[in-house]
Structures are given as structure tokens and as C-alpha cells.
Design a protein around this motif. Structure first.
Motif, short mmCIF file in Angstrom:
data_model
loop_
_atom_site.label_atom_id
_atom_site.label_comp_id
_atom_site.label_asym_id
_atom_site.label_seq_id
_atom_site.Cartn_x
_atom_site.Cartn_y
_atom_site.Cartn_z
N VAL A 22 0.84 -1.20 0.00
CA VAL A 22 0.00 0.00 0.00
C VAL A 22 0.88 1.24 0.00
CG1 VAL A 22 -1.95 -1.11 1.17
CG2 VAL A 22 -0.17 0.01 2.53
N LEU A 23 0.27 2.36 -0.40
CA LEU A 23 0.94 3.66 -0.33
C LEU A 23 0.28 4.45 0.80
CD1 LEU A 23 1.37 4.78 -4.05
CD2 LEU A 23 3.11 3.88 -2.49
N ILE A 24 1.10 4.90 1.74
CA ILE A 24 0.63 5.73 2.85
C ILE A 24 1.00 7.16 2.55
CG2 ILE A 24 0.86 6.25 5.31
CD1 ILE A 24 1.62 3.33 5.75
N TYR A 25 -0.01 8.05 2.53
CA TYR A 25 0.27 9.48 2.40
C TYR A 25 0.76 9.97 3.76
CZ TYR A 25 -0.20 14.47 2.37
OH TYR A 25 0.06 15.80 2.51
N LEU A 26 1.98 10.50 3.81
CA LEU A 26 2.56 11.00 5.06
C LEU A 26 2.28 12.49 5.20
CD1 LEU A 26 6.00 9.15 4.96
CD2 LEU A 26 3.97 8.55 6.29
N ASP A 27 1.56 12.86 6.23
CA ASP A 27 1.22 14.26 6.49
C ASP A 27 2.32 14.89 7.34
OD1 ASP A 27 -0.13 16.64 6.65
OD2 ASP A 27 -1.55 15.97 8.17
N THR A 28 3.49 15.08 6.73
CA THR A 28 4.64 15.60 7.45
C THR A 28 5.55 16.35 6.48
OG1 THR A 28 6.59 15.00 8.75
CG2 THR A 28 5.86 13.40 7.15
N ASP A 29 6.34 17.27 7.04
CA ASP A 29 7.33 17.99 6.23
C ASP A 29 8.60 17.18 6.05
OD1 ASP A 29 5.60 20.15 6.11
OD2 ASP A 29 6.48 21.14 7.85
N GLU A 30 8.78 16.13 6.86
CA GLU A 30 10.00 15.34 6.82
C GLU A 30 9.68 13.84 6.70
OE1 GLU A 30 13.24 17.44 9.41
OE2 GLU A 30 11.39 17.29 10.59
N ASP A 70 1.67 -10.15 7.14
CA ASP A 70 0.34 -10.78 7.08
C ASP A 70 -0.63 -10.10 6.11
OD1 ASP A 70 1.22 -12.62 9.02
OD2 ASP A 70 0.63 -11.26 10.63
N VAL A 71 -0.13 -9.24 5.22
CA VAL A 71 -0.96 -8.67 4.15
C VAL A 71 -0.23 -8.99 2.85
CG1 VAL A 71 -1.98 -6.60 3.13
CG2 VAL A 71 -1.82 -6.82 5.62
N ALA A 72 -0.69 -10.06 2.16
CA ALA A 72 0.07 -10.56 1.01
C ALA A 72 -0.69 -10.48 -0.31
CB ALA A 72 0.50 -11.99 1.27
N THR A 73 -1.96 -10.02 -0.27
CA THR A 73 -2.75 -9.95 -1.50
C THR A 73 -3.51 -8.62 -1.57
OG1 THR A 73 -4.75 -10.88 -0.52
CG2 THR A 73 -3.15 -12.46 -1.40
N GLU A 74 -4.00 -8.33 -2.76
CA GLU A 74 -4.82 -7.13 -2.94
C GLU A 74 -6.07 -7.20 -2.06
OE1 GLU A 74 -5.35 -5.18 -6.93
OE2 GLU A 74 -4.49 -7.10 -7.58
N ALA A 75 -6.68 -8.37 -1.97
CA ALA A 75 -7.90 -8.54 -1.18
C ALA A 75 -7.63 -8.26 0.30
CB ALA A 75 -8.46 -9.95 -1.36
N GLU A 76 -6.47 -8.65 0.80
CA GLU A 76 -6.13 -8.39 2.20
C GLU A 76 -5.81 -6.92 2.43
OE1 GLU A 76 -4.27 -12.76 3.37
OE2 GLU A 76 -2.92 -11.20 2.66
N ALA A 77 -5.37 -6.23 1.38
CA ALA A 77 -5.04 -4.80 1.49
C ALA A 77 -6.29 -3.92 1.36
CB ALA A 77 -4.03 -4.41 0.42
N ASP A 78 -7.34 -4.41 0.69
CA ASP A 78 -8.55 -3.61 0.44
C ASP A 78 -9.12 -2.93 1.69
OD1 ASP A 78 -8.78 -3.65 -2.31
OD2 ASP A 78 -9.92 -5.52 -2.34
N PRO A 79 -9.32 -3.65 2.81
CA PRO A 79 -9.93 -3.00 3.98
C PRO A 79 -9.06 -1.89 4.59
CG PRO A 79 -9.83 -5.40 4.27
CD PRO A 79 -9.09 -5.07 3.03
#
Length: 174
Positions: A22-30, A70-79
């Protein structure tokens, strides 16, 4: 872990690969400060759930590409998509001088160079264009703009914010 003991780091924005990344948007300047984390708290149904990170790397400046254990598929990442990410307050880098975190000054008294102490900071309103200190003086609420030019000193030792405010700003509330 309670949400009050954590700070908001960002949001899981979207899936990155068919392997559950997954991509996490980081709300930070650093963002680089958060590239090698071991774990994060993901908010599910108003609860913070720990997720351990298998691997991570910065992606296009503000994003962190993450493979959770423990997140190895798109389906596991969806939630996970759209969930907020938190870290314990103890992981915040220490600030010095007149830099401060909003949560850090709650409960500090506020003092004007001309008027002296005129109240206690009860919260910070950052939903406006200019963040405001919400200050209580007895039963009166005073809104003080958080402008660098007005800020003289953050006195952490004495739990005090010292400001040099324009004449009339505080008086119009009292």
C-alpha cells in the motif's frame, strides 16, 4: 494504545501492488524520518490496531510504500484503504525554541508582553485559514492568532506561551 497518546501520521491512500503493498500518504514535512519504522497503528472502527512493517520505502516525496506483515494480496489490502495511521507521541522528534506541536501547549498559560498572563490555552483551532489558540479567561473564550510575528517565546519549563499581541486584540474579549 489510546488515540490520545498518539499523533496522526497520515492515511493509507491506495494499493500499490498485487502483493498487498500500500501507499501511505505522510502528512509531514519530513517524510524521511518515517522511512524505517517497525510498526504503525491503523485506525479500524475507532480502534487502533498495530500493524508490523515488513518493508518500506519512500515513493514520490510524500508517500511511503509499505508491505505489512500478514498482508500478502490485494484482497487483504482492500480494507486498509482510507484508514488513518498513527504513531505514539513518544516517536515525535523533539522540537526546540519557538517550534512546538499543537498538543504540547494545551494547558500552558498565555502571556502578553503588555498585559501579562490573560488565560490558559484549552485547545487549538486549526480548521481556519490561520490556526488559533483557544484561550479561556474565567468564562470568556479568547481566540488568539498563531502568527510567528506575535510569538515571542515558548517557555516549556514554566508552561507558558509569551506573545507580543497588537493592542486591542485581547481587550475586545474582556
Amino acid at each position: 494504545m489510546r488515540k490520545e497518546d498518539c499523533f496522526y501520521l497520515g492515511k493509507i491512500a491506495k494499493k500499490f501492488s498485487f502483493k498487498g503493498e500500500v501507499l501511505i500518504y505522510l502528512d509531514t514535512d519530513e517524510p524521511e524520518l518515517y522511512e524505517n519504522m517497525e510498526s504503525v497503528f491503523v485506525e479500524f472502527n475507532k480502534n487502533l490496531v498495530p500493524f508490523f512493517i515488513e518493508s518500506s520505502s519512500l515513493h514520490k516525496n510524500d508517500f511511503l510504500r509499505v508491505q505489512f506483515e500478514d498482508v500478502a494480496t490485494e484482497a487483504e489490502a482492500d480494507p486498509l484503504i482510507g484508514c488513518d495511521i498513527y504513531l505514539p507521541l513518544s516517536m515525535l522528534p523533539k522540537l526546540e525554541g519557538n517550534q512546538f506541536y499543537f498538543h504540547e501547549v494545551i494547558g500552558f498559560v498565555i502571556e502578553d508582553k503588555r498585559l501579562g498572563v490573560f488565560g490558559k490555552i484549552v485547545s487549538i483551532n486549526d480548521s481556519t485559514a490561520q490556526p488559533l489558540f483557544e484561550v479561556v479567561n474565567g468564562s470568556v473564550e479568547i481566540l488568539v492568532p498563531m502568527i510567528d510575528q506575535f510569538l515571542v517565546k515558548i517557555d516549556r519549563e514554566n508552561k507558558k506561551v509569551i506573545m507580543d499581541l497588537p493592542e486591542g486584540l485581547v481587550e475586545m474579549y474582556l
